[in-house]
Write a protein that holds these residues in place. Structure first.
Motif, short mmCIF file in Angstrom:
data_model
loop_
_atom_site.label_atom_id
_atom_site.label_comp_id
_atom_site.label_asym_id
_atom_site.label_seq_id
_atom_site.Cartn_x
_atom_site.Cartn_y
_atom_site.Cartn_z
N UNK A 1 42.89 31.93 -20.84
CA UNK A 1 41.67 31.99 -20.07
C UNK A 1 40.58 32.72 -20.86
N UNK A 2 39.36 32.43 -20.51
CA UNK A 2 38.26 33.17 -21.08
C UNK A 2 38.24 34.58 -20.50
N UNK A 3 37.73 35.58 -21.21
CA UNK A 3 37.71 36.96 -20.68
C UNK A 3 36.98 37.07 -19.36
N UNK A 4 35.90 36.33 -19.20
CA UNK A 4 35.13 36.39 -17.96
C UNK A 4 35.92 35.82 -16.79
N UNK A 5 36.61 34.71 -17.01
CA UNK A 5 37.40 34.10 -15.95
C UNK A 5 38.61 34.97 -15.60
N UNK A 6 39.28 35.53 -16.61
CA UNK A 6 40.43 36.40 -16.35
C UNK A 6 40.02 37.63 -15.55
N UNK A 7 38.86 38.15 -15.81
CA UNK A 7 38.38 39.31 -15.06
C UNK A 7 38.05 38.93 -13.63
#
Length: 520
Positions: free
Chosen positions: A274-280
């Motif tokens: 996942x992208x860091x933004x989506x994982x967050x």
């Protein structure tokens, strides 16, 4: 009959007979004599009895007593002029209205009092309608008459069925595509279409390398199918149309519509980053996750923390991610040691934790490297299934070339060496003991891949292992395979008889005996 006997006596006795008749009429009420046959009748404007009036006047004259009606045997619809085909049940109000419209012009000259069906055999191709009509006749007298109109049902193929039989006519097509190497999502989608009967309006279904094409005779049926796909799998679509012909005098246009549906390129058992933004946004979960199933959303689990999250179609297209490894890269490992992690540390803002899985720390070794002492350590969500000596399938991320933009930006310490996917069982034994089956769509196939059978077996094993997916699929018992216990020696999951349906055929009755042939 008594009145007919008294009339000649009136002529013989003259005034005495007339006086007696007058006194008798006073007793019985006011009566008059019919001008045709002389029968005493109740006074009416025509001064004539009903029998004589009917012999002189027929109010049903001009109304046809036998009418033909067109019926399409393929779609079970009746023809309603000028160009409409409607669905009607036998002896229904809709069918009665259709029958009366066939004789609407003659009925406009009389007053319709009552109408109803007279029972006939369902396969006699006859419909009988009993009509009660009234009409004003001589000197304002109203005559009522009851008669039956016979409708002959003639077979005629409607335009829609004629195009279906032609097999080369369509007005709308849905092109369903998924850019993956595995067809698990398509196999699951096929079972949903069969369960809810969404294939009934299709002209034909064509299977190609990376998807399916559904052909329809109307745009409305195609739009209904697109709405069904949006509710069952995460996808997006684009619509276009091409002008075929037009009539400038009547302002009519003939279009062919195309709907391009793209399903998310993620299948069950894929490892994604996942992208860091989506994982967050999903609860600060790790970027490396495993897809445990794909239904109306993508269900992900973090093998390090057991944190789960659902990604719907709109979220995926806003923050897309790809599969790191394809199914052919799955390798077989043997479990050397396994321990359950009791205390799971959760960070701030963490999401939901799966209750169906158990977090475990395992040491594994490739079965192809048993002559070496190289082992791998990893965390897995399969702690409740694994024991030392078990075989498990997983991806070796340490020795493969990962070409992903999100992985390349991650710290190497946060990328696990091995990601375990599922426990491995003896496939041959599982196939031999599988006492159930699935139905398939009737479709045209081309460029069939030899790997399709292996992918289909993977899908059947997923049904046995995942109860959530089984709830959306109709599973039928295979009577050719004997019934055994729910588990085998290896403990491989199996489907219980309570979850299976009986596969009924038209040629058999409820007792299993051969049934009688149906009349057509």
């Amino acid at each position: 009959m008594e009145k007919l006997v008294l009339w000649p006596k009136v002529k013989a006795k003259g005034k005495i007979g007339i006086q007696w008749l007058v006194s008798e009429n006073r007793k019985r009420g006011s009566l008059s004599l019919c001008c045709e046959c002389g029968i005493p009748v109740s006074p009416n404007p025509a001064n004539i009895c009903v029998a004589c009036l009917r012999s002189k006047v027929d109010i049903s004259q001009g109304i046809p007593k036998q009418v033909s009606i067109s019926f399409c045997k393929q779609c079970q619809r009746y023809f309603q002029p000028p160009g409409t085909w409607i669905q009607c049940a036998l002896e229904s109000r809709e069918l009665l209205a259709l029958c009366l419209k066939k004789i609407k012009a003659p009925l406009s000259k009389v007053r319709l009092v009552d109408a109803g069906f007279v029972w006939t055999e369902p396969h006699s191709k006859r419909l009988k309608v009993k009509l009660t009509i009234q009409k004003e006749v001589m000197n304002g007298a109203i005559l009522q008459q009851v008669f039956v109109v016979d409708y002959v049902v003639q077979s005629q193929m409607c335009g829609d069925c004629h195009r279906v039989e032609a097999k080369d006519f369509w007005k709308a097509v849905i092109q369903v595509r998924q850019k993956t190497l595995h067809k698990k999502t398509f196999y699951y989608l096929e079972q949903l279409i069969l369960k809810y009967g969404m294939h009934q309006n299709t002209l034909r279904i064509k299977e190609i390398h990376d998807g399916l094409d559904f052909y329809y005779s109307s745009k409305q049926h195609a739009q209904k199918m697109v709405e069904f796909l949006q509710c069952t799998v995460p996808c997006r679509y684009k619509a276009s149309q091409r002008l075929i012909s037009q009539d400038i005098h009547s302002n009519t246009y003939n279009y062919k519509s195309t709907f391009s549906v793209e399903i998310v390129p993620i299948c069950k058992d894929n490892v994604v980053c996942l992208s860091p933004k989506l994982a967050q946004s999903l609860g600060n979960m790790n970027q490396i996750c495993v897809c445990i199933r794909v239904t109306s959303a993508i269900h992900l689990i973090d093998p390090n923390t057991l944190q789960v999250a659902d990604v719907d179609g709109s979220t995926f297209w806003s923050h897309p991610f790809n599969s790191l490894c394809h199914p052919k890269q799955l390798e077989e490992f043997i479990v050397m040691d396994c321990s359950i992690v009791r205390d799971i540390k959760r960070g701030a803002g963490a999401g939901m934790i799966s209750k169906k899985h158990t977090l475990g720390e395992v040491w594994v070794q490739k079965t192809s490297e048993m002559n070496t002492d190289k082992q791998y350590f990893c965390r897995t969500h399969l702690g409740h299934l694994l024991n030392p000596g078990d075989l498990v399938l997983g991806f070796d991320l340490a020795n493969c070339n990962l070409n992903d933009e999100h992985v390349n930006k991650m710290n190497s310490d946060r990328v696990p060496d091995v990601v375990l996917i599922k426990k491995s069982y003896n496939r041959t034994k599982r196939q031999r003991r599988r006492n159930w089956k699935l139905k398939e769509l009737a479709r045209e196939r081309e460029n069939m891949d030899t790997d399709d059978e292996r992918q289909y077996q993977d899908f059947l094993e997923d049904l046995e292992e995942d109860e959530t997916i089984r709830k959306n699929v109709n599973i039928y018992r295979d009577s050719t395979i004997p019934v055994e216990s729910d588990t085998d020696d290896e403990g491989a999951p199996r489907i219980s008889l309570a979850e299976m349906l009986e596969d009924l055929h038209i040629s058999q009755d409820a007792t299993g005996e051969e049934g009688t042939s149906m009349m057509t």
